[in-house]
Design an enzyme around this catalytic site. Sequence first.
Site, PDB file in Angstrom:
ATOM      1  N   GLU A 104       1.007  10.828   3.207  1.00  0.00           N
ATOM      2  CA  GLU A 104       0.812  11.397   4.532  1.00  0.00           C
ATOM      3  C   GLU A 104      -0.442  12.263   4.592  1.00  0.00           C
ATOM      4  O   GLU A 104      -0.713  13.083   3.717  1.00  0.00           O
ATOM      5  CB  GLU A 104       2.035  12.255   4.885  1.00  0.00           C
ATOM      6  CG  GLU A 104       1.954  12.946   6.227  1.00  0.00           C
ATOM      7  CD  GLU A 104       3.185  13.796   6.492  1.00  0.00           C
ATOM      8  OE1 GLU A 104       3.550  13.953   7.664  1.00  0.00           O
ATOM      9  OE2 GLU A 104       3.784  14.287   5.517  1.00  0.00           O
ATOM     10  N   CYS A 105      -1.227  12.084   5.669  1.00  0.00           N
ATOM     11  CA  CYS A 105      -2.411  12.914   5.914  1.00  0.00           C
ATOM     12  C   CYS A 105      -2.493  13.162   7.414  1.00  0.00           C
ATOM     13  O   CYS A 105      -3.041  12.354   8.147  1.00  0.00           O
ATOM     14  CB  CYS A 105      -3.675  12.246   5.397  1.00  0.00           C
ATOM     15  SG  CYS A 105      -5.177  13.205   5.722  1.00  0.00           S
ATOM     16  N   THR A 140     -12.418  18.938  -4.075  1.00  0.00           N
ATOM     17  CA  THR A 140     -11.030  18.826  -3.613  1.00  0.00           C
ATOM     18  C   THR A 140     -10.014  19.104  -4.716  1.00  0.00           C
ATOM     19  O   THR A 140      -8.950  19.684  -4.465  1.00  0.00           O
ATOM     20  CB  THR A 140     -10.793  17.431  -2.996  1.00  0.00           C
ATOM     21  OG1 THR A 140      -9.442  17.338  -2.518  1.00  0.00           O
ATOM     22  CG2 THR A 140     -11.053  16.310  -4.003  1.00  0.00           C
ATOM     23  N   ARG A 178       0.853  -1.183   0.000  1.00  0.00           N
ATOM     24  CA  ARG A 178       0.000   0.000   0.000  1.00  0.00           C
ATOM     25  C   ARG A 178       0.887   1.231   0.000  1.00  0.00           C
ATOM     26  O   ARG A 178       1.787   1.367   0.837  1.00  0.00           O
ATOM     27  CB  ARG A 178      -0.887   0.018   1.246  1.00  0.00           C
ATOM     28  CG  ARG A 178      -1.598   1.348   1.531  1.00  0.00           C
ATOM     29  CD  ARG A 178      -2.697   1.638   0.558  1.00  0.00           C
ATOM     30  NE  ARG A 178      -3.370   2.899   0.849  1.00  0.00           N
ATOM     31  CZ  ARG A 178      -4.264   3.480   0.054  1.00  0.00           C
ATOM     32  NH1 ARG A 178      -4.600   2.897  -1.081  1.00  0.00           N
ATOM     33  NH2 ARG A 178      -4.829   4.613   0.378  1.00  0.00           N
ATOM     34  N   HIS A 218       0.783   4.965   0.788  1.00  0.00           N
ATOM     35  CA  HIS A 218      -0.097   5.865   1.531  1.00  0.00           C
ATOM     36  C   HIS A 218       0.571   7.224   1.658  1.00  0.00           C
ATOM     37  O   HIS A 218       1.659   7.341   2.216  1.00  0.00           O
ATOM     38  CB  HIS A 218      -0.384   5.289   2.919  1.00  0.00           C
ATOM     39  CG  HIS A 218      -1.445   6.031   3.678  1.00  0.00           C
ATOM     40  ND1 HIS A 218      -2.778   5.710   3.590  1.00  0.00           N
ATOM     41  CD2 HIS A 218      -1.361   7.076   4.543  1.00  0.00           C
ATOM     42  CE1 HIS A 218      -3.478   6.526   4.364  1.00  0.00           C
ATOM     43  NE2 HIS A 218      -2.647   7.366   4.951  1.00  0.00           N
ATOM     44  N   ARG A 226       1.211  14.524  -6.772  1.00  0.00           N
ATOM     45  CA  ARG A 226       2.029  13.437  -6.224  1.00  0.00           C
ATOM     46  C   ARG A 226       2.823  12.716  -7.310  1.00  0.00           C
ATOM     47  O   ARG A 226       2.347  12.529  -8.422  1.00  0.00           O
ATOM     48  CB  ARG A 226       1.150  12.442  -5.460  1.00  0.00           C
ATOM     49  CG  ARG A 226       0.574  13.005  -4.187  1.00  0.00           C
ATOM     50  CD  ARG A 226      -0.381  12.050  -3.528  1.00  0.00           C
ATOM     51  NE  ARG A 226      -1.592  11.843  -4.334  1.00  0.00           N
ATOM     52  CZ  ARG A 226      -2.624  11.096  -3.929  1.00  0.00           C
ATOM     53  NH1 ARG A 226      -2.569  10.482  -2.751  1.00  0.00           N
ATOM     54  NH2 ARG A 226      -3.688  10.962  -4.703  1.00  0.00           N
ATOM     55  N   ASP A 267      -3.485  16.961  -8.691  1.00  0.00           N
ATOM     56  CA  ASP A 267      -2.807  15.942  -7.880  1.00  0.00           C
ATOM     57  C   ASP A 267      -1.330  15.995  -8.240  1.00  0.00           C
ATOM     58  O   ASP A 267      -0.924  15.550  -9.312  1.00  0.00           O
ATOM     59  CB  ASP A 267      -3.389  14.553  -8.170  1.00  0.00           C
ATOM     60  CG  ASP A 267      -2.880  13.486  -7.212  1.00  0.00           C
ATOM     61  OD1 ASP A 267      -1.809  13.687  -6.597  1.00  0.00           O
ATOM     62  OD2 ASP A 267      -3.550  12.447  -7.068  1.00  0.00           O
ATOM     63  N   GLU A 302       1.823  15.315   1.798  1.00  0.00           N
ATOM     64  CA  GLU A 302       0.605  15.847   2.416  1.00  0.00           C
ATOM     65  C   GLU A 302      -0.235  16.637   1.410  1.00  0.00           C
ATOM     66  O   GLU A 302       0.296  17.408   0.597  1.00  0.00           O
ATOM     67  CB  GLU A 302       0.990  16.759   3.584  1.00  0.00           C
ATOM     68  CG  GLU A 302      -0.160  17.377   4.329  1.00  0.00           C
ATOM     69  CD  GLU A 302      -0.838  16.436   5.296  1.00  0.00           C
ATOM     70  OE1 GLU A 302      -2.081  16.324   5.214  1.00  0.00           O
ATOM     71  OE2 GLU A 302      -0.143  15.833   6.139  1.00  0.00           O
ATOM     72  N   CYS A 341      -8.636   8.899   4.673  1.00  0.00           N
ATOM     73  CA  CYS A 341      -7.234   8.486   4.790  1.00  0.00           C
ATOM     74  C   CYS A 341      -6.967   7.641   6.034  1.00  0.00           C
ATOM     75  O   CYS A 341      -6.276   6.621   5.963  1.00  0.00           O
ATOM     76  CB  CYS A 341      -6.332   9.713   4.785  1.00  0.00           C
ATOM     77  SG  CYS A 341      -6.462  10.708   3.280  1.00  0.00           S
TER      78      CYS A 341
END
Length: 273
Positions: A121-122, A181, A117, A119, A195, A193, A159, A135
Site C-alpha cells: 500500500e502507498c 529512503t 504482483r 504491491h 515488510r 525495509d 504502508e 508506486c
Amino acid sequence: MTCRAFAATLMTGCPRARPGTRVWPPHGFVRAGHRVPGHGAGGSKVSASMPSPSDLTDAVGSGPEVRAQVEVPIDLADGVEAPAMLFTFRGLANSAEHLAVGLGSFRHPVGGVPLVRIHSECMTGDVLGSRRCDCGPQLDEAMRRIHARGGFLLYLRQEGRGIGLYSKLDAYLLRDHGLDTFEANLALGYAEDGRDYRVAAEMLLALGAAGIDLLTGNPTKTRQLTELGIEVDRVLSTALHSTPSNLHYLRTKAARGHQFAVADDSDSTCPGD
C-alpha cells in the site's frame, strides 16, 4: 435474500453452501483433497498436487482461507473497463485487511501459470499520484499486465515499507534534508525495509496458486516467497517509471539490488538510471 441471510453467506462464500463449506479455490487452482460443491452427491474430490510447507502450515494452524469474494468492474490505466474479483481472507499471519484482486482469466491464465504482483500500500502514490515514488505507475502497469495474462494483484497493507503513513511522511522530511529512503527509516528507529511477505504466501496458498510468475524487481519478495513454499517459475521486472522527483529514490533502490525492465513487456533489465 434478506440482509441477515446475505451476511451469513460471507462466512461461507455461497448462498446455498452448508456451514463450513468453501467454494474457493475455482477449477484449475484447487487444493489436493478439496471437494467441489455440485459435483456428485458429496462433491468430487480433486487429486491435484499442492505443496504445503510445514513452516507455513505450523505457523498458521489449520491455514488461512478465502472468507469472501466479490466482482467489481474497474477502469485500467489505459481506459479499458475490466471485471475484477476481490478476495478477502481469514486466518492470515496478521490482522491487517490485505486484499487479492483476480484479473483477466485468473482461473485459466495464459500458459497455465498466474502472473502475480505483490504491491504494498502507498496512499501517496496509489491515491494521490505522488511523483516522489514509482508506486502509482507500478500499480497501473501491474494491473494492465495481469489483466492481459490472468493472475492476481496482492494488495498488502504495508504502508511506507511497513512503518505506516505518518512515519513515512516523517521520513519524507528527513529525505528533504539529505537522507535517502532507507537511511530515513533507520533514523526514525525502523528497519530499512520492515515488510514481511508471509501473508502474501498465505494468500496465494489460500487461492490455490502455489506456482506463479512474479512481477517484481525486488529480490527480497522472490526469496521470501520461495522460502515459504511458493514456486516462482519466472521473475518479470516492472518498468522504470522515472520523474525528476523520484530519480534519486530509484537510484537508491537500484543500489540495493532492485531491477527495472527496459520496457514493461521485456525481460531485459537496467540498473534504474
